[in-house]
Write a protein that holds these residues in place. Structure first.
Motif, mmCIF file in Angstrom:
data_model
loop_
_atom_site.group_PDB
_atom_site.id
_atom_site.type_symbol
_atom_site.label_atom_id
_atom_site.label_comp_id
_atom_site.label_asym_id
_atom_site.label_seq_id
_atom_site.Cartn_x
_atom_site.Cartn_y
_atom_site.Cartn_z
ATOM 1 N N GLY A 114 52.053 26.644 47.676
ATOM 2 C CA GLY A 114 53.176 27.204 48.409
ATOM 3 C C GLY A 114 53.894 28.328 47.716
ATOM 4 O O GLY A 114 54.846 28.900 48.277
ATOM 5 N N ALA A 115 53.487 28.686 46.500
ATOM 6 C CA ALA A 115 54.194 29.718 45.749
ATOM 7 C C ALA A 115 53.604 31.094 46.022
ATOM 8 O O ALA A 115 52.426 31.234 46.373
ATOM 9 C CB ALA A 115 54.121 29.420 44.250
ATOM 10 N N LYS A 116 54.408 32.103 45.844
ATOM 11 C CA LYS A 116 53.895 33.474 45.839
ATOM 12 C C LYS A 116 53.103 33.643 44.539
ATOM 13 O O LYS A 116 53.505 33.158 43.480
ATOM 14 C CB LYS A 116 55.044 34.467 45.891
ATOM 15 N N LEU A 117 51.987 34.321 44.610
ATOM 16 C CA LEU A 117 51.073 34.379 43.478
ATOM 17 C C LEU A 117 51.107 35.737 42.796
ATOM 18 O O LEU A 117 51.453 36.758 43.405
ATOM 19 C CB LEU A 117 49.639 34.086 43.941
ATOM 20 N N ARG A 118 50.705 35.718 41.529
ATOM 21 C CA ARG A 118 50.489 36.964 40.810
ATOM 22 C C ARG A 118 49.366 36.761 39.801
ATOM 23 O O ARG A 118 49.035 35.626 39.421
ATOM 24 C CB ARG A 118 51.763 37.440 40.110
ATOM 25 N N VAL A 119 48.768 37.858 39.373
ATOM 26 C CA VAL A 119 47.723 37.842 38.355
ATOM 27 C C VAL A 119 48.320 38.495 37.112
ATOM 28 O O VAL A 119 48.571 39.694 37.096
ATOM 29 C CB VAL A 119 46.474 38.614 38.840
ATOM 30 N N PRO A 120 48.583 37.714 36.065
ATOM 31 C CA PRO A 120 49.360 38.241 34.935
ATOM 32 C C PRO A 120 48.628 39.278 34.079
ATOM 33 O O PRO A 120 49.273 40.182 33.551
ATOM 34 C CB PRO A 120 49.709 36.992 34.116
ATOM 35 N N GLN A 154 42.329 38.756 46.468
ATOM 36 C CA GLN A 154 42.956 40.063 46.669
ATOM 37 C C GLN A 154 43.756 40.087 47.974
ATOM 38 O O GLN A 154 44.886 40.603 48.023
ATOM 39 C CB GLN A 154 41.887 41.148 46.683
ATOM 40 N N ALA A 155 43.206 39.502 49.033
ATOM 41 C CA ALA A 155 43.915 39.464 50.305
ATOM 42 C C ALA A 155 45.195 38.637 50.209
ATOM 43 O O ALA A 155 46.249 39.019 50.741
ATOM 44 C CB ALA A 155 42.997 38.904 51.390
ATOM 45 N N LEU A 156 45.134 37.487 49.519
ATOM 46 C CA LEU A 156 46.331 36.658 49.360
ATOM 47 C C LEU A 156 47.432 37.402 48.611
ATOM 48 O O LEU A 156 48.617 37.246 48.915
ATOM 49 C CB LEU A 156 45.974 35.380 48.599
ATOM 50 N N LEU A 157 47.037 38.207 47.631
ATOM 51 C CA LEU A 157 48.017 38.903 46.795
ATOM 52 C C LEU A 157 48.593 40.136 47.468
ATOM 53 O O LEU A 157 49.780 40.455 47.299
ATOM 54 C CB LEU A 157 47.367 39.312 45.467
ATOM 55 N N THR A 158 47.770 40.857 48.207
ATOM 56 C CA THR A 158 48.196 42.165 48.718
ATOM 57 C C THR A 158 48.495 42.178 50.208
ATOM 58 O O THR A 158 49.151 43.105 50.695
ATOM 59 C CB THR A 158 47.115 43.228 48.431
ATOM 60 N N VAL A 213 45.493 33.088 37.619
ATOM 61 C CA VAL A 213 46.483 33.227 38.684
ATOM 62 C C VAL A 213 47.661 32.332 38.330
ATOM 63 O O VAL A 213 47.480 31.261 37.739
ATOM 64 C CB VAL A 213 45.890 32.795 40.045
ATOM 65 N N GLU A 214 48.858 32.765 38.686
ATOM 66 C CA GLU A 214 50.035 31.926 38.443
ATOM 67 C C GLU A 214 51.080 32.172 39.515
ATOM 68 O O GLU A 214 51.003 33.141 40.289
ATOM 69 C CB GLU A 214 50.629 32.200 37.057
ATOM 70 N N ALA A 215 52.054 31.268 39.576
ATOM 71 C CA ALA A 215 53.169 31.447 40.507
ATOM 72 C C ALA A 215 54.029 32.604 40.043
ATOM 73 O O ALA A 215 54.342 32.724 38.853
ATOM 74 C CB ALA A 215 53.996 30.169 40.591
ATOM 75 N N ALA A 216 54.401 33.458 40.970
ATOM 76 C CA ALA A 216 55.201 34.645 40.621
ATOM 77 C C ALA A 216 56.634 34.250 40.276
ATOM 78 O O ALA A 216 57.163 33.276 40.787
ATOM 79 C CB ALA A 216 55.197 35.617 41.790
#
Length: 522
Positions: A410-416, A456-460, A519-522
């Protein structure tokens, strides 16, 4: 010259780039693990270490490892300027600043002002260079590797090539009388070898394994075939001879980076194990082992000097190493494959280990206190964990106390890591670069292009249907999905396949990538 290599290449194919791969055995944590299994001191990693790859090709492995280990200082060299340019470009695009890529041959590396090194690795190089260059590598190791440093050397081994080595000789002979570049020569060599089968050559009848080898060659890229088989130097080695050459750099054999080969009782029959035990030296035991399994390729780990650790100290290192799963928990297999047969370890302890590691990395000491394992004899837990690692289902971590990744549901994601963001951005245009850097293991995780595009689709494009988004990209490039190695016909069937794969990615692969620190929660 047997190929179109330039004079500076000393007989090595240089008119085309080597294929681009990631070699997971190169990572520092599994090299340390092999050392510990064989009673050798591991190299400290947490506070920084030094690392060099000799003959790095296009550099993907060194770039990934440098990105995954920002505390390390990495060096890589290759004498092919095209390879060096590709490696530097990948590092720069990925924001990897702790890697220096040098355009040097092995003799030039001896004088290069490098720091003392904790790790030196080289893949296959030993088989493709002449005696003079092997001496340069030995000299480099002697001058640059720290006492106690770890060296990885892989090479084509005997006796496994005894039956098929003549095929390479035929291919090389054909290449010498074929006009054109190395790719043309490789194709001509393959065609000649294939004709042997149709002519019912007596050599093939006397060596049935050759038919299977030729079939394998036909399925390989001609670029790979040219680099593997058309070099002026192509030597096969017995393990004892390699060990003797490297002894001049004060190296002693520690174990195999093919981890299951360190567990002989798993992969050999009882009489074989008993016979090995009768031999008086490690050198003789390794040679006999290669005959027992018909070894074709060795991945040897050496240590420079040092005395064997006391068993109690080796056990403390094993207990203090953190471990993680090597794949999503639902995909873990409780069997492995050795050179002679499969081995199985489906039992309550191994399943409890997988359940515990699914929640995050743990040391062996910590694992023995988890609810499913508390009270289980330590030797039994260690045995089952070692089986999981040997089968590639679990892996040692780069640090003894890695943080447990936060949940991402359920979190917004980011790639650190900037390198991993670059891999994602290039998913469609650079299919060979599909390996993410894992700060947890200090190694890499290779992900297929469809899963990379899902991420990539989930992130952008939050809110966009990932399956529809990817199918539109594939259609624009005339790319068809495949099932059972056959193209899937029609939009509806392709979308259904992508939706099925997206559900699998969301439920299994995405949490695994989060567990690896990708991947981690933003």
């Amino acid at each position: 010259m047997p190929n179109d290599s330039a004079p500076w290449a000393q007989g090595y194919v240089s008119d085309m780039s080597y294929t681009d791969h990631f070699f997971r055995e190169f990572a520092a944590a599994p090299l340390n693990y092999v050392a510990i299994l064989n009673g050798c001191e591991p190299r400290p990693l947490s506070n920084g270490f030094t690392y060099c790859e000799l003959g790095c090709g296009r550099g993907q492995t060194s770039v990934v490892l440098a990105a995954a280990n920002p505390q390390g200082r990495f060096y890589a060299c290759d004498f092919n300027p095209t390879h060096v340019a590709a490696a530097r470009k990948l590092a720069e695009a990925g924001g990897v600043t702790n890697l220096t890529v040098l355009e040097r041959n092995f003799e030039e590396m001896i004088a290069e002002p490098l720091p003392e090194l904790d790790f030196v690795v080289l893949h296959g190089v030993w088989s493709w260079i002449g005696a003079a260059n092997r001496r340069h590598i030995v000299d480099f190791i002697y001058r640059r590797v720290k006492p106690g440093g770890i060296v990885y050397v892989s090479y084509n081994a005997q006796p496994g090539w005894a039956a098929t080595a003549p095929v390479r000789k035929m291919m090389q002979a054909v290449s010498e009388v074929t006009n054109g570049d190395s790719l043309t020569k490789a194709k001509a060599g393959l065609a000649m070898v294939k004709q042997l089968s149709g002519l019912k050559a007596k050599y093939l009848a006397a060596n049935p394994i050759v038919e299977r080898f030729v079939a394998t060659l036909e399925n390989q890229s001609p670029v790979y075939v040219a680099h593997e088989y058309l070099n002026e130097n192509w030597d096969l080695f017995y393990s004892c001879d390699v060990a003797r050459e490297l002894a001049a750099a004060k190296l002693r054999f520690a174990g195999s980076a093919t981890i299951v080969e360190n567990h002989r009782q798993l992969i050999l029959t009882k009489p074989m194990v008993e016979m090995l035990a009768t031999l008086p030296s490690r050198e003789m035991r390794e040679l006999l082992f290669d005959f027992l399994i018909n070894q074709r390729f060795r991945r040897d780990v050496f240590v420079r000097g040092g005395t064997p650790m006391q068993p109690a100290l080796a056990q403390r290192h094993l207990n203090g190493t953190a471990y993680t799963l090597g794949r999503p928990a639902a995909d873990v297999s409780f069997k492995g494959r050795g050179p002679l047969s499969e081995y199985a370890f489906d039992n309550a302890v191994s399943r409890a280990l997988v359940a515990a590691l699914a929640a995050g990395p743990l040391t062996l000491d910590a694992l023995m206190t988890t609810p499913g394992l508390a009270g289980t004899p330590a030797a039994q837990v260690q045995q089952q964990l070692s089986l999981l690692v040997a089968a590639g289902q679990a892996a040692p971590c780069a640090r003894s106390n890695p943080a447990v990744p936060a949940k991402i549901e359920g979190a917004k994601l980011r790639v650190p890591l900037s390198f991993n963001r670059h891999v994602l951005a290039e998913s469609m245009d650079s299919p060979d670069h599909g390996t993410f850097a894992s700060p947890l293991t200090g190694g890499g995780v290779t992900v297929d292009v469809v899963d990379r595009l899902f991420l990539q689709a989930l992130l952008t494009k939050p809110g966009v249907d990932p399956a529809a988004d990817i199918w539109s990209k594939f259609k624009a490039r005339n790319i068809a999905l495949k099932r059972d190695n056959k193209p899937i016909p029609g939009d509806e069937a392709n979308l259904a396949e992508l939706n099925r794969r997206y559900a699998e990615f969301r439920d299994k692969h995405l949490p695994f990538l989060a567990g690896q620190g990708i991947v981690e929660a933003a």
